[in-house]
Design a protein around this motif. Structure first.
Motif, PDB file in Angstrom:
ATOM      1  N   ALA A   1       0.846  -1.196   0.000  1.00  0.00           N
ATOM      2  CA  ALA A   1       0.000   0.000   0.000  1.00  0.00           C
ATOM      3  C   ALA A   1       0.880   1.243   0.000  1.00  0.00           C
ATOM      4  CB  ALA A   1      -0.930  -0.004   1.211  1.00  0.00           C
ATOM      5  N   GLY A   2       0.260   2.381  -0.356  1.00  0.00           N
ATOM      6  CA  GLY A   2       0.971   3.646  -0.464  1.00  0.00           C
ATOM      7  C   GLY A   2       0.899   4.168  -1.884  1.00  0.00           C
ATOM      8  N   ASP A   3       1.328   5.401  -2.076  1.00  0.00           N
ATOM      9  CA  ASP A   3       1.232   6.018  -3.397  1.00  0.00           C
ATOM     10  C   ASP A   3       2.180   5.385  -4.400  1.00  0.00           C
ATOM     11  OD1 ASP A   3      -0.714   7.739  -2.469  1.00  0.00           O
ATOM     12  OD2 ASP A   3       0.721   9.283  -1.895  1.00  0.00           O
ATOM     13  N   LEU A   4       3.378   5.007  -3.960  1.00  0.00           N
ATOM     14  CA  LEU A   4       4.285   4.304  -4.875  1.00  0.00           C
ATOM     15  C   LEU A   4       3.695   2.957  -5.261  1.00  0.00           C
ATOM     16  CD1 LEU A   4       6.973   4.033  -6.377  1.00  0.00           C
ATOM     17  CD2 LEU A   4       7.966   3.108  -4.271  1.00  0.00           C
ATOM     18  N   ALA A   5       3.176   2.232  -4.281  1.00  0.00           N
ATOM     19  CA  ALA A   5       2.576   0.923  -4.559  1.00  0.00           C
ATOM     20  C   ALA A   5       1.425   1.046  -5.555  1.00  0.00           C
ATOM     21  CB  ALA A   5       2.079   0.301  -3.254  1.00  0.00           C
ATOM     22  N   ARG A   6       0.582   2.039  -5.358  1.00  0.00           N
ATOM     23  CA  ARG A   6      -0.544   2.240  -6.275  1.00  0.00           C
ATOM     24  C   ARG A   6      -0.046   2.568  -7.683  1.00  0.00           C
ATOM     25  NH1 ARG A   6      -5.221   6.914  -5.701  1.00  0.00           N
ATOM     26  NH2 ARG A   6      -6.579   6.174  -7.374  1.00  0.00           N
ATOM     27  N   SER A   7       1.018   3.335  -7.771  1.00  0.00           N
ATOM     28  CA  SER A   7       1.540   3.746  -9.069  1.00  0.00           C
ATOM     29  C   SER A   7       2.146   2.595  -9.855  1.00  0.00           C
ATOM     30  CB  SER A   7       2.595   4.851  -8.886  1.00  0.00           C
ATOM     31  OG  SER A   7       2.015   6.015  -8.332  1.00  0.00           O
ATOM     32  N   VAL A   8       2.619   1.563  -9.161  1.00  0.00           N
ATOM     33  CA  VAL A   8       3.226   0.417  -9.863  1.00  0.00           C
ATOM     34  C   VAL A   8       2.267  -0.763  -9.961  1.00  0.00           C
ATOM     35  CG1 VAL A   8       5.544   1.116  -9.200  1.00  0.00           C
ATOM     36  CG2 VAL A   8       4.319  -0.531  -7.777  1.00  0.00           C
ATOM     37  N   GLY A   9       1.009  -0.564  -9.553  1.00  0.00           N
ATOM     38  CA  GLY A   9       0.004  -1.607  -9.737  1.00  0.00           C
ATOM     39  C   GLY A   9      -0.044  -2.664  -8.661  1.00  0.00           C
ATOM     40  N   ALA A  10       0.409  -2.329  -7.457  1.00  0.00           N
ATOM     41  CA  ALA A  10       0.334  -3.300  -6.361  1.00  0.00           C
ATOM     42  C   ALA A  10      -1.124  -3.645  -6.061  1.00  0.00           C
ATOM     43  CB  ALA A  10       1.005  -2.742  -5.109  1.00  0.00           C
ATOM     44  N   THR A  11      -1.359  -4.895  -5.689  1.00  0.00           N
ATOM     45  CA  THR A  11      -2.728  -5.361  -5.471  1.00  0.00           C
ATOM     46  C   THR A  11      -3.179  -5.267  -4.022  1.00  0.00           C
ATOM     47  OG1 THR A  11      -2.049  -7.655  -5.039  1.00  0.00           O
ATOM     48  CG2 THR A  11      -2.406  -7.005  -7.351  1.00  0.00           C
ATOM     49  N   GLY A  12      -2.247  -5.045  -3.088  1.00  0.00           N
ATOM     50  CA  GLY A  12      -2.591  -5.028  -1.677  1.00  0.00           C
ATOM     51  C   GLY A  12      -2.596  -6.406  -1.041  1.00  0.00           C
ATOM     52  N   ASP A  13      -2.217  -7.420  -1.806  1.00  0.00           N
ATOM     53  CA  ASP A  13      -2.224  -8.809  -1.326  1.00  0.00           C
ATOM     54  C   ASP A  13      -0.809  -9.214  -0.910  1.00  0.00           C
ATOM     55  OD1 ASP A  13      -2.517 -11.484  -0.838  1.00  0.00           O
ATOM     56  OD2 ASP A  13      -3.149 -12.023  -2.870  1.00  0.00           O
ATOM     57  N   GLU A  14      -0.582  -9.343   0.402  1.00  0.00           N
ATOM     58  CA  GLU A  14       0.752  -9.714   0.888  1.00  0.00           C
ATOM     59  C   GLU A  14       1.155 -11.109   0.410  1.00  0.00           C
ATOM     60  OE1 GLU A  14       1.542  -9.256   5.012  1.00  0.00           O
ATOM     61  OE2 GLU A  14       0.616  -7.270   5.146  1.00  0.00           O
ATOM     62  N   GLN A  15       0.219 -12.034   0.331  1.00  0.00           N
ATOM     63  CA  GLN A  15       0.546 -13.403  -0.065  1.00  0.00           C
ATOM     64  C   GLN A  15       1.081 -13.462  -1.496  1.00  0.00           C
ATOM     65  OE1 GLN A  15      -2.953 -15.768   0.671  1.00  0.00           O
ATOM     66  NE2 GLN A  15      -2.621 -15.807   2.886  1.00  0.00           N
ATOM     67  N   ARG A  16       0.608 -12.556  -2.338  1.00  0.00           N
ATOM     68  CA  ARG A  16       1.072 -12.526  -3.726  1.00  0.00           C
ATOM     69  C   ARG A  16       2.581 -12.322  -3.801  1.00  0.00           C
ATOM     70  NH1 ARG A  16      -0.460 -10.456  -9.090  1.00  0.00           N
ATOM     71  NH2 ARG A  16       1.348  -9.343  -9.930  1.00  0.00           N
ATOM     72  N   LEU A  17       3.148 -11.557  -2.846  1.00  0.00           N
ATOM     73  CA  LEU A  17       4.567 -11.208  -2.887  1.00  0.00           C
ATOM     74  C   LEU A  17       5.481 -12.425  -2.829  1.00  0.00           C
ATOM     75  CD1 LEU A  17       4.532  -8.121  -0.475  1.00  0.00           C
ATOM     76  CD2 LEU A  17       4.299  -8.152  -2.970  1.00  0.00           C
ATOM     77  N   ARG A  18       4.979 -13.545  -2.290  1.00  0.00           N
ATOM     78  CA  ARG A  18       5.787 -14.759  -2.192  1.00  0.00           C
ATOM     79  C   ARG A  18       5.209 -15.881  -3.055  1.00  0.00           C
ATOM     80  NH1 ARG A  18       9.392 -13.404   1.810  1.00  0.00           N
ATOM     81  NH2 ARG A  18       8.627 -12.023   3.464  1.00  0.00           N
ATOM     82  N   SER A  19       4.416 -15.487  -4.059  1.00  0.00           N
ATOM     83  CA  SER A  19       3.797 -16.468  -4.951  1.00  0.00           C
ATOM     84  C   SER A  19       4.428 -16.396  -6.329  1.00  0.00           C
ATOM     85  CB  SER A  19       2.292 -16.201  -5.056  1.00  0.00           C
ATOM     86  OG  SER A  19       2.046 -15.058  -5.866  1.00  0.00           O
ATOM     87  N   ASP A  20       4.007 -17.301  -7.211  1.00  0.00           N
ATOM     88  CA  ASP A  20       4.545 -17.291  -8.570  1.00  0.00           C
ATOM     89  C   ASP A  20       3.983 -16.151  -9.415  1.00  0.00           C
ATOM     90  OD1 ASP A  20       1.973 -18.172  -8.958  1.00  0.00           O
ATOM     91  OD2 ASP A  20       2.525 -20.153  -9.731  1.00  0.00           O
ATOM     92  N   GLN A  21       3.093 -15.353  -8.840  1.00  0.00           N
ATOM     93  CA  GLN A  21       2.574 -14.169  -9.534  1.00  0.00           C
ATOM     94  C   GLN A  21       3.401 -12.916  -9.251  1.00  0.00           C
ATOM     95  OE1 GLN A  21      -1.510 -14.312  -7.955  1.00  0.00           O
ATOM     96  NE2 GLN A  21      -2.200 -14.751 -10.047  1.00  0.00           N
ATOM     97  N   ALA A  22       4.318 -12.999  -8.296  1.00  0.00           N
ATOM     98  CA  ALA A  22       5.091 -11.826  -7.891  1.00  0.00           C
ATOM     99  C   ALA A  22       6.029 -11.367  -9.000  1.00  0.00           C
ATOM    100  CB  ALA A  22       5.882 -12.140  -6.625  1.00  0.00           C
ATOM    101  N   HIS A  23       6.280 -10.080  -9.006  1.00  0.00           N
ATOM    102  CA  HIS A  23       7.111  -9.465 -10.040  1.00  0.00           C
ATOM    103  C   HIS A  23       8.046  -8.472  -9.372  1.00  0.00           C
ATOM    104  CE1 HIS A  23       7.348  -9.554 -14.392  1.00  0.00           C
ATOM    105  NE2 HIS A  23       7.607  -8.266 -14.407  1.00  0.00           N
ATOM    106  N   GLU A  24       9.318  -8.512  -9.731  1.00  0.00           N
ATOM    107  CA  GLU A  24      10.292  -7.563  -9.179  1.00  0.00           C
ATOM    108  C   GLU A  24      10.547  -6.430 -10.165  1.00  0.00           C
ATOM    109  OE1 GLU A  24      14.054  -8.705  -6.874  1.00  0.00           O
ATOM    110  OE2 GLU A  24      14.872  -7.920  -8.769  1.00  0.00           O
ATOM    111  N   LEU A  25      10.553  -5.201  -9.650  1.00  0.00           N
ATOM    112  CA  LEU A  25      10.744  -4.008 -10.458  1.00  0.00           C
ATOM    113  C   LEU A  25      11.907  -3.188  -9.914  1.00  0.00           C
ATOM    114  CD1 LEU A  25       7.017  -2.803 -10.456  1.00  0.00           C
ATOM    115  CD2 LEU A  25       8.116  -4.215 -12.222  1.00  0.00           C
TER     116      LEU A  25
END
Length: 203
Positions: free
Chosen positions: A49-73
């Motif tokens: 969450a936050g303005d940077l997160a919103r700008s890069v399309g973060a979903t707000g889902d913490e579990q996604r960050l450690r899943s095969d859907q995660a993306h590093e920028l």
């Protein structure tokens, strides 16, 4: 490497064990500041969450960050010298008087400033900061406020916009400075620049 037109941004990657989950821009700034002051590498930031997160399309889902859907920028970082001390911001720097009266300067690494789409063309990995430098009367301020959520306040004849790698700002009188939403204090002279590819973020 900063993003280039027509190329993909980032790569599939999960948040490492020593990564930090971020729920606000102020928290991210604190993490960056602590690491820089201690001369340590900045950990990978998992944006929730936050303005940077919103700008890069973060979903707000913490579990996604450690899943095969995660993306590093790779993400740029803003820095500013105020009264001889270096500070950092991940999303935005705002210098303004109360109620946005008089001159204001906003340096955006993110697209959003709270509920406002302050810099519709900003990209957090283009190697530049989007700067708005203006002074509006009360009528124009009210009109701009109504249009800000949709990013329709620009273009405006009383707001100069540009994309910069660095800039110097001087105010005629001390002006409140906010870094990632947190009040720093009052200053007259700012030396602002962007640090390309300074952060690794996972969404």
């Amino acid at each position: 490497m900063t993003i280039r037109k027509g190329r993909d941004w980032g790569r599939p990657a999960t948040l490492p064990d020593d990564g930090v989950i971020i729920t606000s821009d102020a928290q991210a700034r604190d993490i960056v500041t602590d690491a820089r002051r201690a001369h340590r590498p900045v950990p990978v930031l998992g944006l929730v969450a936050g303005d940077l997160a919103r700008s890069v399309g973060a979903t707000g889902d913490e579990q996604r960050l450690r899943s095969d859907q995660a993306h590093e920028l790779e993400v740029d970082l803003g820095s500013v010298l105020i009264d001889g001390t270096l500070h950092w911001f991940v999303a935005h720097l705002v210098a303004r008087q109360r109620w946005w009266a008089g001159r204001f300067v906003v340096a955006m690494n993110a697209e959003y400033l709270g509920s406002w789409k302050m810099a519709p063309r900003a990209h957090p990995n283009d190697g530049r900061l989007d700067v708005l430098d203006g002074s509006l009367g009360i009528d124009d301020r009210l009109k701009a406020r109504a249009r800000l959520p949709r990013g329709e306040h620009l273009p405006h004849p009383r707001i100069a916009t540009r994309q910069v790698r660095a800039l110097q700002v001087s105010f005629q009188r001390p002006t409140e400075v906010y870094l990632d939403g947190g009040r720093w204090g009052r200053a007259r002279h700012l030396s602002i620049r962007v640090e390309p590819d300074a952060l690794r973020c996972v969404v």
